[in-house]
Design a protein around this motif. Structure first.
Motif, PDB file in Angstrom:
ATOM      1  N   ASN A 155      -1.691   1.043  -5.172  1.00 21.43           N
ATOM      2  CA  ASN A 155      -1.326   0.382  -5.538  1.00 21.43           C
ATOM      3  C   ASN A 155       0.309   0.312  -5.473  1.00 21.43           C
ATOM      4  O   ASN A 155       0.953  -0.774  -5.859  1.00 21.43           O
ATOM      5  CB  ASN A 155      -1.774   0.072  -7.247  1.00 21.43           C
ATOM      6  N   ASP A 156       0.816   1.446  -5.209  1.00 20.54           N
ATOM      7  CA  ASP A 156       2.161   1.466  -5.131  1.00 20.54           C
ATOM      8  C   ASP A 156       2.527   2.250  -3.885  1.00 20.54           C
ATOM      9  O   ASP A 156       3.025   3.635  -3.891  1.00 20.54           O
ATOM     10  CB  ASP A 156       2.909   2.525  -6.283  1.00 20.54           C
TER      11      ASP A 156
ATOM     12  N   GLU B 104       7.713   3.313  -5.232  1.00 22.45           N
ATOM     13  CA  GLU B 104       8.817   2.533  -5.967  1.00 22.45           C
ATOM     14  C   GLU B 104       8.653   2.498  -7.586  1.00 22.45           C
ATOM     15  O   GLU B 104       9.370   2.816  -8.264  1.00 22.45           O
ATOM     16  CB  GLU B 104       8.869   1.055  -5.730  1.00 22.45           C
ATOM     17  N   LYS B 105       7.240   2.311  -8.041  1.00 27.81           N
ATOM     18  CA  LYS B 105       6.982   2.564  -9.358  1.00 27.81           C
ATOM     19  C   LYS B 105       7.263   4.148  -9.675  1.00 27.81           C
ATOM     20  O   LYS B 105       7.635   4.192 -10.776  1.00 27.81           O
ATOM     21  CB  LYS B 105       5.665   2.273  -9.686  1.00 27.81           C
TER      22      LYS B 105
END
Length: 95
Positions: free
Chosen positions: A51-52, A56-57
């Protein structure tokens, strides 16, 4: 300096040295049964978050943790400097 190519541990398919984790993850999801752990194919996918994919998250989360730790470190150093100031008074000289 030699860096070996990525090789899937399950099916032994080779990938170029510059292959990024999203490409390797895509191989796992497309070529292997659902539910297989991506890290069982490639070691670099151990902490990979689909999902990333660019991380960046995680980078933002690490930055906020570092900022919080920096703030707490400033408070601790202020407390320590106050304690040291109180304990480091020069003794009076005897005449």
């Amino acid at each position: 300096w030699y860096r070996p190519p990525f090789i899937c541990k399950v099916c032994k398919q080779a990938f170029m040295v510059n292959a990024r984790p999203p490409v390797l993850y895509q191989h796992v999801t497309a070529k292997h049964p659902a539910g297989i752990d991506p890290a069982s194919c490639f070691d670099v996918l151990k902490d990979f978050d689909p999902n990333d994919p660019k991380g960046e998250k995680k980078a933002a989360e690490d930055a906020s943790k570092a900022a919080a730790m920096k703030k707490s470190a400033v408070k601790k150093s202020d407390d320590l400097s106050m304690l040291l100031d109180a304990g480091l008074k020069a003794p009076k000289k005897k005449a």
